[in-house]
Design a protein around this motif. Structure first.
Motif: not given
Length: 291
Positions: A51-55, A83-102
């Motif tokens: 429940h502390d979210g630390r996992f 809130r969950v923070r998904p770790l993504t591959e570099r190409g997706m996680g570093s997208m510029p512009g609106p898609m990167g913000d989403v």
């Protein structure tokens, strides 16, 4: 180096535009949940979430790609408010512009050890699919198989930060489409060569598939999600670093594989597995949900 450090800091203190977009994303997800519930997703094991979210959530990819990340993140937030923070591959996680913000508003960050460590130092909930894109394109007979060869980074960073791992399994995504050929068939080998020519990566092949009948119309499938018991990553005295990393990796992989087998057995007996409206009331439910 300064710019890299700034980008790392921004995964915690996100820009104002991303914070505003996050509120919109979460409100939209909450608004859609009643419609999602009509498909009666099978979600089990939320009592195993600290429940502390630390996992650190570690699970399997399917053909849906982002579907399992979205349902897992939403299920965790609804269960414990984290809130969950998904770790993504570099190409997706570093997208510029609106898609990167989403993507950033949905919690996504590039899956580097530095970023994962920063999130863990902030006691956030992380999610990763060690198989990456290799688990999305599956040939006939490879459904729900893990492809974690050489992927132990998640175990290493969890151990370094004394972070518990919560294994999870997702079933349904590999039944939306069915591969036509095995990997070692003539067509399978040709598809692999084509994938290598297009992407430069031999493990990113997209096999020939069919949906409903011989068409590419996706087959309706119920989603099955189960969270396993947390795995303690605290390193015992007298065990070498490399040995413990491999032990944690193997323990996690075995846990996910067991969950996937259990969910497939449940799915096999579920009259609502293909979302047949006539079977809606008879849909199998987790034992904890039975009144």
């Amino acid at each position: 180096m300064k710019n890299a450090a700034a980008r790392t800091e921004q995964i915690i203190e996100q820009p104002a535009r991303v914070r505003a977009l996050r509120k919109l994303v979460e409100a939209t997800a909450d608004g859609l949940w009643p419609a999602i519930e009509l498909s009666r997703p099978y979600i089990d094991g939320t009592e195993n979430l600290p429940h502390d979210g630390r996992f650190f959530l570690v699970g399997n990819h399917t053909q849906t790609g982002m579907g399992e990340a979205w349902l897992t993140s939403l299920a965790v937030r609804r269960a414990i408010g984290t809130r969950v923070r998904p770790l993504t591959e570099r190409g997706m996680g570093s997208m510029p512009g609106p898609m990167g913000d989403v993507l950033a508003a949905c919690g996504g960050v590039v899956g580097t050890p530095e970023n994962a460590t920063k999130l863990m130092q902030n006691n956030e909930t992380l999610l990763v699919f060690p198989g990456g894109g290799r688990e999305i394109g599956k040939f006939k007979g490879e459904e729900y198989q893990l492809k974690w060869q050489g992927r132990a980074g998640f175990a290493r960073v969890a151990i370094a930060n004394d972070y518990p791992i919560v294994p999870f399994g997702y079933v349904g995504g590999d039944d939306i489409y069915h591969s036509i050929t095995p990997r070692d068939s003539l067509l399978g080998r040709l598809t692999e060569k084509l994938g290598l020519a297009v992407t430069g990566k031999p493990d990113m092949t997209m096999p020939l598939v069919r949906g409903i009948g011989p068409t590419l119309i996706p087959s309706p499938q119920r989603n099955y999600l189960r969270f396993g018991q947390p795995i303690d990553t605290t390193q015992p005295a007298g065990v070498s670093d490399d040995e413990w990393v491999q032990t944690v990796k193997k323990t996690t992989q075995t846990a996910v594989e067991n969950i996937l087998r259990e969910l497939q057995d449940i799915r096999a007996e579920d009259p609502f597995r293909q979302l047949n409206p006539l079977a809606w009331r008879d849909a199998v439910q987790p034992q904890a949900a039975v009144s």
